[in-house]
Design a protein around this motif. Structure first.
Motif, PDB file in Angstrom:
ATOM      1  N   LEU A   2     -61.153  27.815 -19.643  1.00  0.00           N
ATOM      2  CA  LEU A   2     -60.591  26.953 -19.076  1.00  0.00           C
ATOM      3  C   LEU A   2     -60.727  25.671 -19.896  1.00  0.00           C
ATOM      4  CD1 LEU A   2     -62.222  26.529 -15.341  1.00  0.00           C
ATOM      5  CD2 LEU A   2     -59.735  27.407 -15.667  1.00  0.00           C
ATOM      6  N   ASN A   3     -59.643  24.898 -20.166  1.00  0.00           N
ATOM      7  CA  ASN A   3     -59.762  23.716 -20.929  1.00  0.00           C
ATOM      8  C   ASN A   3     -60.504  22.513 -20.327  1.00  0.00           C
ATOM      9  OD1 ASN A   3     -57.899  21.822 -19.108  1.00  0.00           O
ATOM     10  ND2 ASN A   3     -55.991  22.295 -19.865  1.00  0.00           N
ATOM     11  N   GLN A   4     -60.396  21.443 -21.327  1.00  0.00           N
ATOM     12  CA  GLN A   4     -61.465  20.899 -20.743  1.00  0.00           C
ATOM     13  C   GLN A   4     -61.304  19.845 -19.557  1.00  0.00           C
ATOM     14  OE1 GLN A   4     -61.631  17.766 -24.203  1.00  0.00           O
ATOM     15  NE2 GLN A   4     -64.099  17.029 -23.367  1.00  0.00           N
ATOM     16  N   ARG A   5     -60.004  19.537 -19.457  1.00  0.00           N
ATOM     17  CA  ARG A   5     -59.454  18.522 -18.396  1.00  0.00           C
ATOM     18  C   ARG A   5     -59.885  19.457 -16.799  1.00  0.00           C
ATOM     19  NH1 ARG A   5     -54.101  17.879 -19.180  1.00  0.00           N
ATOM     20  NH2 ARG A   5     -53.723  19.200 -17.606  1.00  0.00           N
ATOM     21  N   LEU A   6     -59.545  20.856 -17.291  1.00  0.00           N
ATOM     22  CA  LEU A   6     -59.973  21.503 -16.320  1.00  0.00           C
ATOM     23  C   LEU A   6     -60.830  22.032 -15.522  1.00  0.00           C
ATOM     24  CD1 LEU A   6     -56.983  24.079 -16.279  1.00  0.00           C
ATOM     25  CD2 LEU A   6     -57.371  22.503 -14.596  1.00  0.00           C
ATOM     26  N   THR A   7     -62.207  21.708 -16.992  1.00  0.00           N
ATOM     27  CA  THR A   7     -63.443  21.796 -16.361  1.00  0.00           C
ATOM     28  C   THR A   7     -63.445  20.787 -15.483  1.00  0.00           C
ATOM     29  OG1 THR A   7     -64.272  23.693 -18.343  1.00  0.00           O
ATOM     30  CG2 THR A   7     -65.401  22.452 -17.547  1.00  0.00           C
ATOM     31  N   ALA A  25     -57.136  11.769 -10.347  1.00  0.00           N
ATOM     32  CA  ALA A  25     -56.407  11.017 -11.693  1.00  0.00           C
ATOM     33  C   ALA A  25     -56.728   9.685 -12.557  1.00  0.00           C
ATOM     34  CB  ALA A  25     -54.919  10.760 -10.682  1.00  0.00           C
ATOM     35  N   ALA A  26     -57.088   9.425 -11.434  1.00  0.00           N
ATOM     36  CA  ALA A  26     -57.870   7.668 -11.939  1.00  0.00           C
ATOM     37  C   ALA A  26     -58.473   8.305 -13.023  1.00  0.00           C
ATOM     38  CB  ALA A  26     -58.280   6.970 -11.012  1.00  0.00           C
ATOM     39  N   VAL A  27     -59.788   8.929 -12.615  1.00  0.00           N
ATOM     40  CA  VAL A  27     -61.276   9.163 -13.694  1.00  0.00           C
ATOM     41  C   VAL A  27     -60.516   9.554 -14.671  1.00  0.00           C
ATOM     42  CG1 VAL A  27     -63.271  11.053 -13.726  1.00  0.00           C
ATOM     43  CG2 VAL A  27     -62.978   9.231 -11.314  1.00  0.00           C
ATOM     44  N   LEU A  28     -59.339  10.479 -15.097  1.00  0.00           N
ATOM     45  CA  LEU A  28     -59.301  11.554 -15.629  1.00  0.00           C
ATOM     46  C   LEU A  28     -58.019  10.855 -16.375  1.00  0.00           C
ATOM     47  CD1 LEU A  28     -59.341  14.613 -14.180  1.00  0.00           C
ATOM     48  CD2 LEU A  28     -61.275  13.884 -16.087  1.00  0.00           C
ATOM     49  N   ASN A  29     -57.522   9.733 -16.019  1.00  0.00           N
ATOM     50  CA  ASN A  29     -56.704   8.929 -16.986  1.00  0.00           C
ATOM     51  C   ASN A  29     -55.324   9.776 -17.021  1.00  0.00           C
ATOM     52  OD1 ASN A  29     -55.032   6.664 -18.247  1.00  0.00           O
ATOM     53  ND2 ASN A  29     -56.135   7.162 -20.199  1.00  0.00           N
ATOM     54  N   VAL A  30     -54.911  10.586 -16.153  1.00  0.00           N
ATOM     55  CA  VAL A  30     -53.540  11.469 -16.168  1.00  0.00           C
ATOM     56  C   VAL A  30     -52.326  11.096 -14.962  1.00  0.00           C
ATOM     57  CG1 VAL A  30     -54.272  12.978 -17.748  1.00  0.00           C
ATOM     58  CG2 VAL A  30     -54.704  13.817 -14.943  1.00  0.00           C
ATOM     59  N   VAL A  32     -50.835  12.063 -11.199  1.00  0.00           N
ATOM     60  CA  VAL A  32     -51.116  12.459  -9.822  1.00  0.00           C
ATOM     61  C   VAL A  32     -50.582  14.037 -10.018  1.00  0.00           C
ATOM     62  CG1 VAL A  32     -50.801  12.639  -7.487  1.00  0.00           C
ATOM     63  CG2 VAL A  32     -51.804  10.725  -8.672  1.00  0.00           C
ATOM     64  N   VAL A  33     -49.355  13.884 -10.510  1.00  0.00           N
ATOM     65  CA  VAL A  33     -48.750  15.405 -10.665  1.00  0.00           C
ATOM     66  C   VAL A  33     -48.939  16.238 -11.165  1.00  0.00           C
ATOM     67  CG1 VAL A  33     -46.091  16.401 -11.889  1.00  0.00           C
ATOM     68  CG2 VAL A  33     -46.447  13.879 -11.280  1.00  0.00           C
ATOM     69  N   THR A  34     -49.619  15.560 -13.255  1.00  0.00           N
ATOM     70  CA  THR A  34     -50.771  16.497 -13.681  1.00  0.00           C
ATOM     71  C   THR A  34     -51.394  16.474 -12.820  1.00  0.00           C
ATOM     72  OG1 THR A  34     -49.684  14.911 -15.804  1.00  0.00           O
ATOM     73  CG2 THR A  34     -52.123  16.451 -15.638  1.00  0.00           C
ATOM     74  N   ILE A  35     -52.468  16.161 -12.202  1.00  0.00           N
ATOM     75  CA  ILE A  35     -53.616  16.997 -11.451  1.00  0.00           C
ATOM     76  C   ILE A  35     -53.445  17.823 -10.381  1.00  0.00           C
ATOM     77  CG2 ILE A  35     -55.900  15.879 -10.045  1.00  0.00           C
ATOM     78  CD1 ILE A  35     -56.074  15.499 -12.259  1.00  0.00           C
ATOM     79  N   ARG A  36     -51.559  17.914  -9.679  1.00  0.00           N
ATOM     80  CA  ARG A  36     -51.816  18.826  -8.133  1.00  0.00           C
ATOM     81  C   ARG A  36     -51.648  19.815  -9.309  1.00  0.00           C
ATOM     82  NH1 ARG A  36     -47.723  14.333  -5.231  1.00  0.00           N
ATOM     83  NH2 ARG A  36     -48.962  13.433  -3.820  1.00  0.00           N
ATOM     84  N   LYS A  37     -50.896  19.686 -10.299  1.00  0.00           N
ATOM     85  CA  LYS A  37     -50.146  21.330 -11.154  1.00  0.00           C
ATOM     86  C   LYS A  37     -52.112  21.703 -11.971  1.00  0.00           C
ATOM     87  CE  LYS A  37     -46.246  19.782 -13.033  1.00  0.00           C
ATOM     88  NZ  LYS A  37     -45.430  19.310 -14.455  1.00  0.00           N
ATOM     89  N   ASP A  38     -52.817  20.693 -12.480  1.00  0.00           N
ATOM     90  CA  ASP A  38     -54.492  21.577 -12.741  1.00  0.00           C
ATOM     91  C   ASP A  38     -54.777  22.054 -11.674  1.00  0.00           C
ATOM     92  OD1 ASP A  38     -52.999  20.536 -15.032  1.00  0.00           O
ATOM     93  OD2 ASP A  38     -55.507  18.638 -14.742  1.00  0.00           O
ATOM     94  N   LEU A  39     -54.307  22.096 -10.597  1.00  0.00           N
ATOM     95  CA  LEU A  39     -54.764  22.023  -9.014  1.00  0.00           C
ATOM     96  C   LEU A  39     -54.310  23.712  -8.906  1.00  0.00           C
ATOM     97  CD1 LEU A  39     -56.301  18.461  -6.986  1.00  0.00           C
ATOM     98  CD2 LEU A  39     -57.436  19.886  -8.225  1.00  0.00           C
ATOM     99  N   THR A  40     -53.937  23.554  -9.072  1.00  0.00           N
ATOM    100  CA  THR A  40     -52.700  24.977  -8.139  1.00  0.00           C
ATOM    101  C   THR A  40     -53.087  26.222  -9.135  1.00  0.00           C
ATOM    102  OG1 THR A  40     -51.288  23.390  -7.710  1.00  0.00           O
ATOM    103  CG2 THR A  40     -50.579  26.158  -9.275  1.00  0.00           C
ATOM    104  N   THR A  41     -53.599  25.537 -10.574  1.00  0.00           N
ATOM    105  CA  THR A  41     -54.349  26.471 -11.683  1.00  0.00           C
ATOM    106  C   THR A  41     -55.212  27.076 -11.126  1.00  0.00           C
ATOM    107  OG1 THR A  41     -52.611  25.340 -13.175  1.00  0.00           O
ATOM    108  CG2 THR A  41     -54.770  26.669 -14.125  1.00  0.00           C
ATOM    109  N   LEU A  42     -56.643  25.858 -10.868  1.00  0.00           N
ATOM    110  CA  LEU A  42     -57.622  26.034 -10.350  1.00  0.00           C
ATOM    111  C   LEU A  42     -57.755  26.970  -8.925  1.00  0.00           C
ATOM    112  CD1 LEU A  42     -59.244  23.284 -11.190  1.00  0.00           C
ATOM    113  CD2 LEU A  42     -59.551  25.117 -12.504  1.00  0.00           C
ATOM    114  N   GLU A  43     -57.007  26.194  -8.251  1.00  0.00           N
ATOM    115  CA  GLU A  43     -56.491  27.181  -6.931  1.00  0.00           C
ATOM    116  C   GLU A  43     -56.212  28.411  -6.624  1.00  0.00           C
ATOM    117  OE1 GLU A  43     -55.381  26.024  -2.542  1.00  0.00           O
ATOM    118  OE2 GLU A  43     -53.706  25.611  -3.814  1.00  0.00           O
TER     119      GLU A  43
END
Length: 248
Positions: A2-7, A25-30, A32-43
Motif C-alpha cells: 500500500l502507498n503512504q496515504r492508504l497506510t 479527507a480533512a486529516v489527509l488534506n485530499v 472526499v472523492v480521492t478518499i472514496r476511491k482509496d476506501l474502494t481500493t482498501l475494501e
C-alpha cells in the motif's frame, strides 16, 4: 504494498474503529472523492468496510480486520520470511494474518511450494497461484476466523510431517513465552509444531507488549522469530540468546 496515504487511512480506521469520509479527507488534506476511491481500493482487498459515509473496521477476530492492523509492517515481515522457504518445500501455516501475507509472497514469487494449513481463508486467497499447492485440514469450522479446529483437524495433522511451520501469536511474556487468545486454535498450532522440524514465529512488535490468555509456546519450542525494528531492546537481547531473531 500500500502507498503512504492508504497506510495512513488504515491506521486511522484501526485506531478509531470507524471514521467519517469527511474527517479522513480533512486529516489527509485530499478531496472526499480521492478518499472514496482509496476506501474502494482498501475494501476490495478486504481491509475495511465502507458504510454510509464511514470507513469501518471489521470485527476484531475477523481476519480482514487483523490483516489491516500494522499492514505495511506485516508485508515486510512476509517478504523477508519468504526467503526462508526453499523452492519445492512443503510447509505448514497457521491462520495468523502475517502467515496469510507469507502465502501471498510465495505465490507472487512463483515458488513451487506445498502449503498445509487449517485456514480456509489462505486456501481461497492463494488458490489461483499456479505454483502453490494447498492441503486444507478439515475440522469444526470457525466462521469468523475461517479456520478448522477440533479433533478431526488434530487427527488429520498426524498424516503430515514438514520441515518448517510458520505461525503467528497474540502475546508474549518473558517467563512463559508466547500466547494466544483462542483455545481451539492454540491446540491446532501446538499439534502442528509436533509435526514440524522447526517453528518460526511471525509477528509485528506490538504483540510483545504483554501476554494473551492461553500459553502457546515456551521460548525453547520456538526456533526463529521474524518481527520489526520496534521490538524493545531488552526483549530483543533476550530473544537473541534463545533463538534466531530477524528484525525487518
Amino acid at each position: 504494498m500500500l502507498n503512504q496515504r492508504l497506510t495512513a487511512i488504515l491506521q486511522l480506521v484501526n485506531t478509531k474503529h470507524q471514521i467519517a469520509v469527511t474527517e479522513l479527507a480533512a486529516v489527509l488534506n485530499v478531496s472526499v472523492v480521492t478518499i472514496r476511491k482509496d476506501l474502494t481500493t482498501l475494501e476490495q482487498q478486504g481491509l475495511l468496510r465502507r458504510q454510509h459515509g464511514w470507513a469501518v473496521q471489521d470485527a476484531p477476530d475477523d481476519l480482514n480486520a487483523r490483516l489491516a492492523i500494522n499492514y505495511a509492517i506485516k508485508v515486510k515481515i512476509a517478504m523477508v520470511t519468504a526467503d526462508r522457504v526453499a523452492d519445492g518445500a512443503t510447509i505448514m501455516l497457521d491462520s495468523g494474518s502475517t502467515c496469510v501475507l507469507l502465502a501471498d509472497q510465495l505465490g507472487e514469487q512463483q515458488k513451487n511450494v506445498t502449503i498445509v494449513t487449517n485456514s480456509y481463508y489462505i486456501a481461497h486467497r492463494v488458490g489461483d497461484y499456479p505454483t502453490l499447492t494447498v492441503e486444507v485440514l478439515g475440522g469444526q469450522y470457525q466462521p469468523v476466523a475461517q479456520v478448522g479446529v477440533g479433533p478431526l483437524t488434530l487427527h488429520m495433522l498426524t498424516a503430515f510431517h514438514v520441515h518448517q511451520l510458520f505461525v503467528g501469536t497474540d502475546g508474549f511474556d518473558p517467563q512463559s513465552g508466547f500466547s494466544g487468545r483462542n483455545l481451539a486454535r492454540n491446540q491446532v498450532i501446538q499439534a502442528m509444531a509436533r509435526q514440524a522440524d522447526t517453528v518460526t514465529l511471525l509477528t509485528d512488535s506490538s504483540k510483545f507488549q504483554g501476554p494473551s490468555l492461553i500459553q502457546q509456546f515456551p521460548l525453547d519450542q520456538v526456533d526463529a522469530v521474524v518481527t520489526d525494528q520496534d521490538l524493545p531492546s531488552a526483549i530483543a537481547t533476550m530473544l537473541r540468546g534463545a533463538l534466531d531473531l530477524q528484525l525487518v
